[in-house]
Design an enzyme around this catalytic site. Structure first.
Site, PDB file in Angstrom:
ATOM      1  N   ARG A  97       0.852  -1.190   0.000  1.00  0.00           N
ATOM      2  CA  ARG A  97       0.000   0.000   0.000  1.00  0.00           C
ATOM      3  C   ARG A  97       0.883   1.233   0.000  1.00  0.00           C
ATOM      4  NH1 ARG A  97      -4.760  -0.581  -1.601  1.00  0.00           N
ATOM      5  NH2 ARG A  97      -5.338   1.344  -0.555  1.00  0.00           N
ATOM      6  N   LEU A  99       1.635   4.781   1.310  1.00  0.00           N
ATOM      7  CA  LEU A  99       1.292   5.457   2.561  1.00  0.00           C
ATOM      8  C   LEU A  99       0.956   6.926   2.315  1.00  0.00           C
ATOM      9  CD1 LEU A  99       4.121   3.807   4.640  1.00  0.00           C
ATOM     10  CD2 LEU A  99       1.665   3.413   4.956  1.00  0.00           C
ATOM     11  N   HIS A 115      13.316  -2.412  -1.408  1.00  0.00           N
ATOM     12  CA  HIS A 115      12.827  -2.454  -2.788  1.00  0.00           C
ATOM     13  C   HIS A 115      13.778  -3.339  -3.601  1.00  0.00           C
ATOM     14  CE1 HIS A 115      10.805  -0.944  -6.384  1.00  0.00           C
ATOM     15  NE2 HIS A 115      12.008  -0.854  -6.941  1.00  0.00           N
ATOM     16  N   ASP A 147       9.847   8.490   1.892  1.00  0.00           N
ATOM     17  CA  ASP A 147       9.341   9.864   1.821  1.00  0.00           C
ATOM     18  C   ASP A 147       7.984   9.827   1.125  1.00  0.00           C
ATOM     19  OD1 ASP A 147       9.846   9.637  -0.865  1.00  0.00           O
ATOM     20  OD2 ASP A 147      11.438  11.143  -0.926  1.00  0.00           O
TER      21      ASP A 147
END
Ligand code: GRF
Length: 221
Positions: A97, A99, A115, A147
């Site tokens: 998801r 954020l 990642h 971020d």
């Protein structure tokens, strides 16, 4: 670290298999990471990582994003659960998801993601196929502070793997995942040791070592 040192409290967000969660739990259990996983949150009931956590005696919560009217209210529910568990560092581990800026702001400098590519190359989804399509000779994994962007935050640590003849997305994903299981515990360890911080938009690591002669070349001959 001395035995009396504070064990940093980790919260891990997952959506699936949770093999990175397993690596983080194992790292804490062995003492490699001076921390403890206090809560695992999944947005999916069927995430296998929930069973991994339960097997290790770690509390879990399923917070279903579909039950909330918007992204931020879902994030606020996760935020509350994390705070109630005393979490100091949030690790996204296959959490699928995006954020909200609100959540990212709440946890700035205390929110990590992993990642499966060498960011800033190949953000988003289907990253192994992106790497294969681009014809690069190396890919890898990146741990970064989160971020507001998609896979854009300050880079903490990276692991590099070669792309070999005959690779397809699954073989490359497996090669990368193996290194993820080394890299994420390392990044969490640095944070929990107080050696990793976010300063002026950069991830700063104190005392990181590198063999000045080392390089990876592919193909090698
Ligand atoms: C990993 O490849 C991670 O980099 C990506 O999602 C995958 C999660 O795998 N964000 P797992 O659930 O930790 O096994």
């Amino acid at each position: 670290m001395t035995p009396t040192s504070h064990a940093t409290v980790l919260g891990v967000l997952i959506s699936g298999s949770g093999s990175n969660l397993q690596a983080l739990m194992d790292g804490c259990a062995s003492g490699y990471i001076p921390g403890r996983v206090a809560l695992v949150i999944s947005n999916k009931d069927e995430a296998f990582g929930l069973q991994r956590a339960a097997g290790a005696g770690i509390p879990t919560q399923v917070i279903r994003h579909r039950e909330f009217p918007d992204r931020e209210s879902f994030d606020r529910a996760m935020d509350q659960a994390l705070r109630e568990a005393g979490v100091e560092l949030v690790c996204l581990a296959g959490f699928m998801r995006v954020l909200s800026p609100w959540f990212v702001g709440q946890w700035k400098g205390r929110l990590l993601n992993i990642h499966p590519a060498l960011l800033p190359a190949f953000p988003g989804l289907h990253v192994q196929q992106q790497a294969l399509d681009a014809g690069v000779r190396f890919s890898g994994a990146t741990v970064h502070f989160v971020d507001e962007g998609l896979d854009t935050g300050p880079i903490v640590a990276q692991a590099v793997v070669p792309i070999l003849p005959g690779d397809d997305a699954p073989t490359l994903a497996a090669r990368i995942l193996k290194q993820e299981h080394r890299l994420y515990p390392l990044a969490a360890r640095l944070f929990c040791q107080g050696r990793l911080s976010l300063q002026a938009g950069r991830a700063v690591v104190e005392g990181g070592a590198w063999d000045g002669q080392a390089a990876l070349i592919n193909p090698e001959n």
